[in-house]
Scaffold this motif. Structure first.
Motif, mmCIF file in Angstrom:
data_model
loop_
_atom_site.group_PDB
_atom_site.id
_atom_site.type_symbol
_atom_site.label_atom_id
_atom_site.label_comp_id
_atom_site.label_asym_id
_atom_site.label_seq_id
_atom_site.Cartn_x
_atom_site.Cartn_y
_atom_site.Cartn_z
ATOM 1 N N ALA A 4 0.840 -1.201 0.000
ATOM 2 C CA ALA A 4 0.000 0.000 0.000
ATOM 3 C C ALA A 4 0.875 1.251 0.000
ATOM 4 N N ARG A 5 0.475 2.255 -0.748
ATOM 5 C CA ARG A 5 1.286 3.456 -0.889
ATOM 6 C C ARG A 5 0.595 4.719 -0.388
ATOM 7 N N GLY A 6 -0.667 4.617 -0.026
ATOM 8 C CA GLY A 6 -1.380 5.790 0.446
ATOM 9 C C GLY A 6 -0.807 6.297 1.755
ATOM 10 N N GLN A 7 -0.817 7.619 1.938
ATOM 11 C CA GLN A 7 -0.297 8.225 3.161
ATOM 12 C C GLN A 7 -1.221 9.345 3.623
ATOM 13 N N VAL A 8 -1.220 9.581 4.919
ATOM 14 C CA VAL A 8 -1.991 10.666 5.523
ATOM 15 C C VAL A 8 -1.025 11.563 6.279
ATOM 16 N N THR A 9 -1.062 12.843 6.028
ATOM 17 C CA THR A 9 -0.219 13.795 6.747
ATOM 18 C C THR A 9 -0.931 14.244 8.011
ATOM 19 N N ARG A 10 -0.348 13.918 9.142
ATOM 20 C CA ARG A 10 -0.943 14.284 10.434
ATOM 21 C C ARG A 10 -0.219 15.512 10.986
ATOM 22 N N LYS A 11 -0.952 16.346 11.717
ATOM 23 C CA LYS A 11 -0.384 17.597 12.201
ATOM 24 C C LYS A 11 -1.066 18.016 13.496
ATOM 25 N N PHE A 12 -0.426 18.942 14.190
ATOM 26 C CA PHE A 12 -1.074 19.556 15.341
ATOM 27 C C PHE A 12 -1.742 20.842 14.888
ATOM 28 N N ASP A 13 -3.035 20.959 15.169
ATOM 29 C CA ASP A 13 -3.744 22.225 14.996
ATOM 30 C C ASP A 13 -4.944 22.226 15.929
ATOM 31 N N TYR A 14 -5.788 23.211 15.796
ATOM 32 C CA TYR A 14 -6.925 23.367 16.705
ATOM 33 C C TYR A 14 -8.239 23.005 16.018
ATOM 34 N N THR A 15 -8.153 22.247 14.938
ATOM 35 C CA THR A 15 -9.346 21.908 14.162
ATOM 36 C C THR A 15 -9.523 20.409 14.007
ATOM 37 N N HIS A 16 -8.482 19.730 13.516
ATOM 38 C CA HIS A 16 -8.607 18.323 13.164
ATOM 39 C C HIS A 16 -8.439 17.420 14.375
ATOM 40 N N LEU A 17 -8.849 16.172 14.212
ATOM 41 C CA LEU A 17 -8.936 15.244 15.342
ATOM 42 C C LEU A 17 -8.026 14.046 15.154
ATOM 43 N N GLY A 18 -7.330 13.683 16.228
ATOM 44 C CA GLY A 18 -6.604 12.428 16.282
ATOM 45 C C GLY A 18 -7.513 11.338 16.804
ATOM 46 N N ASN A 19 -6.940 10.216 17.199
ATOM 47 C CA ASN A 19 -7.749 9.084 17.656
ATOM 48 C C ASN A 19 -8.582 9.427 18.885
ATOM 49 N N VAL A 20 -7.975 10.121 19.839
ATOM 50 C CA VAL A 20 -8.713 10.492 21.051
ATOM 51 C C VAL A 20 -9.810 11.485 20.715
ATOM 52 N N GLY A 21 -9.466 12.507 19.951
ATOM 53 C CA GLY A 21 -10.460 13.515 19.594
ATOM 54 C C GLY A 21 -11.603 12.951 18.778
ATOM 55 N N ALA A 22 -11.296 12.022 17.876
ATOM 56 C CA ALA A 22 -12.341 11.410 17.056
ATOM 57 C C ALA A 22 -13.325 10.636 17.911
ATOM 58 N N GLU A 23 -12.812 9.895 18.890
ATOM 59 C CA GLU A 23 -13.697 9.112 19.747
ATOM 60 C C GLU A 23 -14.522 10.011 20.666
#
Length: 279
Positions: free
Chosen positions: A237-256
């Motif tokens: 698999a070659r797909g990638q996701v760019t993760r970052k710190f900001d005040y909008t998007h959610l990580g695993n904890v924020g998503a749950e």
């Protein structure tokens, strides 16, 4: 003696004696539900609450499709063809009911030429058109106000999407559409957390400087997104996701955390889905 027993057993089999046949019945017809998520990155896989919602908060009798897309507004989502795909899914027969959750505003508020919409005219008109088309497809629309940004000043949350949420509430009331008021719920929750704790909802941890500022009750401006990583080679698999710190998007904890808010609000707004939603 053993030889005699073996001979007798062979004789019994040869005579055609068999066990009584087992009863056979058909499984009852499936009576499934379907939920389609339509929105921007705060709902989309890997950056929003939709993945956690579909994975953890619906029963196996629910087909849950997350059609959220990063960077989309009510205008660009339609123009690029994503809305046609979601609407086609809403028309698929065989479900006891289909619900389409619609959440926009973050990118309608953008200054980017392909995204922005006028807050008081175009934005609510686009929502009304979504509602009408979902109903015409035989499905049920549910409007969702946008997830709050987690920016603070002097200990107070800056809810920059409050007026846009008012537009959504107005459309929901005028058209008698179920409403999940995620903006109000997430704003209250984030204010209660405070700026420092709210940093834990992001995709990546804050820097020491960002965390120190949050402890004072005033967050720093969001830093630019990092450059995309180098491409992956090989046959996997070659797909990638760019993760970052900001005040909008959610990580695993924020998503749950956010998916739980949505689940409980959806159960209140759509009683017929309560039996299918998991805390």
């Amino acid at each position: 003696m053993r030889r005699l027993v073996a001979i007798a057993a062979c004789a019994l089999l040869a005579s055609g004696a068999q066990a009584a046949p087992r009863e056979r019945t058909d499984a009852p017809p499936l009576d499934p539900y379907k939920i389609i998520l339509v929105g921007d990155s705060t709902m989309a896989p890997h950056s929003g609450w939709g993945g956690a919602f579909c994975a953890h908060h619906v029963k196996s009798s629910v087909a849950c499709l997350n059609a959220g897309r990063g960077g989309r507004s009510t205008r660009s989502y339609r123009q690029e063809g994503s809305w046609d795909i979601a609407l086609a899914e809403a028309k698929v027969p065989g479900y006891r009911g289909t619900w389409v959750l619609i959440q926009f505003a973050h990118n309608d508020q953008s200054s980017k030429s392909e995204r922005w919409t006028d807050e008081t005219t175009e934005f609510p008109a686009n929502l009304r058109r979504f509602v009408e088309e979902v109903r015409a497809a035989g499905a049920t629309p549910v409007l969702v106000t946008p997830l709050t940004r987690r920016e603070f000043r002097d200990g107070k949350l800056k809810n920059t999407l409050a007026s846009w949420s008012d537009q959504i509430r107005g459309v929901a009331k005028a058209m008698d559409v179920p409403l999940v008021d995620l903006n109000a719920l997430s704003a209250a929750q984030t204010q209660e957390m405070g700026a420092e704790t709210a940093t834990k909802l992001a995709q990546e941890p804050p820097t020491a400087e960002e965390l120190a500022a949050a402890r004072t009750g005033t967050t720093l401006p969001a830093r630019p997104a990092p450059p995309p990583p180098p491409p992956i080679e090989g046959n996997g698999a070659r797909g990638q996701v760019t993760r970052k710190f900001d005040y909008t998007h959610l990580g695993n904890v924020g998503a749950e955390v956010t998916a739980k808010l949505v689940t409980q609000a959806l159960a209140r707004a759509v009683p017929s889905l309560r039996s299918q939603l998991l805390r």
